[in-house]
Design an enzyme around this catalytic site. Structure first.
Site, PDB file in Angstrom:
ATOM      1  N   LEU A 116     -26.178   2.718 -27.702  1.00  0.00           N
ATOM      2  CA  LEU A 116     -25.780   3.025 -28.710  1.00  0.00           C
ATOM      3  C   LEU A 116     -26.465   2.791 -30.612  1.00  0.00           C
ATOM      4  CD1 LEU A 116     -23.281  -0.170 -28.233  1.00  0.00           C
ATOM      5  CD2 LEU A 116     -22.356   2.398 -28.284  1.00  0.00           C
ATOM      6  N   PHE A 121     -37.171  -2.525 -33.574  1.00  0.00           N
ATOM      7  CA  PHE A 121     -38.055  -3.720 -32.426  1.00  0.00           C
ATOM      8  C   PHE A 121     -36.923  -3.290 -30.909  1.00  0.00           C
ATOM      9  CE2 PHE A 121     -38.257  -5.285 -36.762  1.00  0.00           C
ATOM     10  CZ  PHE A 121     -39.664  -5.491 -37.337  1.00  0.00           C
ATOM     11  N   HIS A 123     -33.524  -1.369 -28.557  1.00  0.00           N
ATOM     12  CA  HIS A 123     -32.091  -0.558 -28.748  1.00  0.00           C
ATOM     13  C   HIS A 123     -31.290  -1.177 -28.505  1.00  0.00           C
ATOM     14  CE1 HIS A 123     -35.046   1.962 -26.099  1.00  0.00           C
ATOM     15  NE2 HIS A 123     -35.547   2.653 -28.005  1.00  0.00           N
ATOM     16  N   VAL A 124     -30.202  -0.360 -29.038  1.00  0.00           N
ATOM     17  CA  VAL A 124     -29.319  -1.194 -28.719  1.00  0.00           C
ATOM     18  C   VAL A 124     -27.691  -0.272 -27.729  1.00  0.00           C
ATOM     19  CG1 VAL A 124     -26.267  -2.329 -29.790  1.00  0.00           C
ATOM     20  CG2 VAL A 124     -28.697  -2.264 -31.098  1.00  0.00           C
ATOM     21  N   LYS A 139     -28.056  -5.911 -27.186  1.00  0.00           N
ATOM     22  CA  LYS A 139     -29.011  -6.112 -28.291  1.00  0.00           C
ATOM     23  C   LYS A 139     -30.488  -6.308 -28.066  1.00  0.00           C
ATOM     24  CE  LYS A 139     -30.737  -6.195 -32.753  1.00  0.00           C
ATOM     25  NZ  LYS A 139     -29.921  -6.891 -34.377  1.00  0.00           N
ATOM     26  N   ASP A 233     -29.024  -9.242 -46.878  1.00  0.00           N
ATOM     27  CA  ASP A 233     -29.081  -8.262 -47.671  1.00  0.00           C
ATOM     28  C   ASP A 233     -27.690  -7.103 -47.105  1.00  0.00           C
ATOM     29  OD1 ASP A 233     -31.050  -5.285 -46.812  1.00  0.00           O
ATOM     30  OD2 ASP A 233     -31.319  -5.787 -44.679  1.00  0.00           O
TER      31      ASP A 233
END
Length: 384
Positions: A116, A121, A123-124, A139, A233
């Site tokens: 995805l 840091f 991948h998903v 994740k 954030d």
């Protein structure tokens, strides 16, 4: 790390692959409301994944925060036979209320689908829990990267905070596990992908979309603040879009639980930081309120109001707080943004007042706070 819709095929990380169905499985599984301070919410999100109670060999040693569906064992037979009936009843009640041990997960519990998205840091991946057939996003974070950048503590805090939040406009973190090299987060799959990608496609959002997203974010932030959680954030890159078109606040990597004290950590995204943060005066939950004002402006214009190629100019623009409003911004929207972007944090409009602002009342979708009834198309799929 948020994730876009990515058409690349993944390298399988756990064996097996699958294609996501056009709709999320119509499956409602049991869950426990283990919210912060045991707060009961009105969230309409009922689907979750539950670990089967069967045991087997795993390569993981960590436990998940997903509530199990099994119930506690019945009262012990070692209770004294001479106890009165009321005492026996009390003993049984006490025993049955004992907490159930958390279940362990491993990569073999999931079918792994397409990639995805990719982040700094890890991948998903799209994933499906084998027992329940429930679709999630997995994740995958690499331990060496976390250690190199000294952010293990940040990940622990993210897990602790996000796993306890229950709101239809906050991305669910169902659980986690790890092996020798990786940490796996089991998170809600937001089918619409990144809000930022949608904004890039269309340039700017129409007022209904912007007001709907704003209402949902304000309601979610109000919930977070009631739990003494500051996100720190808020920006389009950290917002995802759910299956019904609803917005989902994601990526709680910079979030903090701060019940009584002001914070001083300089963190977040520069163009979204309020004056009190860049001036190192200490800040509280009102920092998120300022960021919401920046976000609305970017929704409607396609850029943040204080953007510049030079970092020092961004600092200057924030401190001066001189916002130029294009003619495309309606008077009602300008009024709301100007009430959010107030240099004095104590003078900013409250999130409750944001929810009840005339611009929100006029333009937000009537089902904004009922995601299962929303059915809002992606901005890039709308006919203007």
């Amino acid at each position: 790390m948020s994730y876009p819709n990515n058409k690349e095929n993944s390298n399988n990380i756990g064996g097996g692959s699958f294609s996501v169905p056009s709709k999320q499985p119509q499956r409602v599984l049991q869950q426990q409301n283990t919210n912060i301070n045991n707060h009961q919410t009105t969230s309409t999100v009922k689907s979750t994944i539950t670990k089967p109670t069967t045991t087997g060999a795993t390569t993981s040693t960590n436990t998940s925060t997903i509530p199990p569906t099994t119930t506690a064992s019945s009262s012990s037979s070692s209770s004294s036979s001479s106890s009165s009936s009321s005492s026996s009843s009390s003993s049984s009640s006490s025993s049955s209320s004992q907490s159930v041990p958390k279940k362990k997960w491993c990569i073999d519990d999931f079918d792994i689908g397409k990639l995805l998205g990719m982040g700094r840091f890890g991948h998903v991946y799209l994933a499906r829990e084998k027992k329940s057939q429930f679709i999630v996003a997995l994740k995958v974070l690499f331990k060496n990267q976390l250690q190199t950048h000294n952010i293990e503590h940040q990940l622990r805090r993210e897990i602790e905070i996000q796993s306890h939040l229950r709101h239809p406009n906050i991305l669910r973190l169902f659980g986690y596990f790890y092996d020798d090299k990786r940490v796996f987060l089991i998170i809600e799959f937001a089918k619409g992908g990144e809000c930022f990608k949608e904004l890039q496609k269309v340039g700017s959002f129409n007022e209904q979309t912007a007001a709907t997203y704003t209402l949902q974010i304000a309601d979610a932030l109000r919930y977070c603040h009631s739990k003494h959680v500051i996100h720190r954030d808020i920006k389009p890159e950290n917002l995802l879009i759910g299956v019904g078109g609803e917005i989902k606040i994601a990526d709680f990597g910079w979030s903090v639980h701060a019940p009584n004290t002001k914070r001083s950590t300089f963190c977040g995204t520069l163009e979204y930081l309020p004056p009190e943060v860049i001036e190192k005066k200490g800040y509280d939950q009102t920092a998120d309120v300022w960021s919401l004002g920046i976000l609305i402006f970017e929704f409607l214009v396609g850029r943040s109001p204080f953007t510049s190629d030079e970092e020092k100019n961004i600092f200057h623009n924030i401190q001066e707080n001189d916002v130029y409003y294009p003619s495309s911004i309606s008077p009602e929207a300008k009024d709301l943004i100007s009430r959010l972007l107030v240099s004095d944090p104590h003078q900013r409009i409250t999130l409750k007042d944001v929810i009840n602002h005339p611009w929100i009342k006029k333009h937000a979708h009537p089902k904004s706070l009922e995601p299962t009834k929303l059915g809002l198309p992606l901005p890039s799929q709308m006919t203007y």
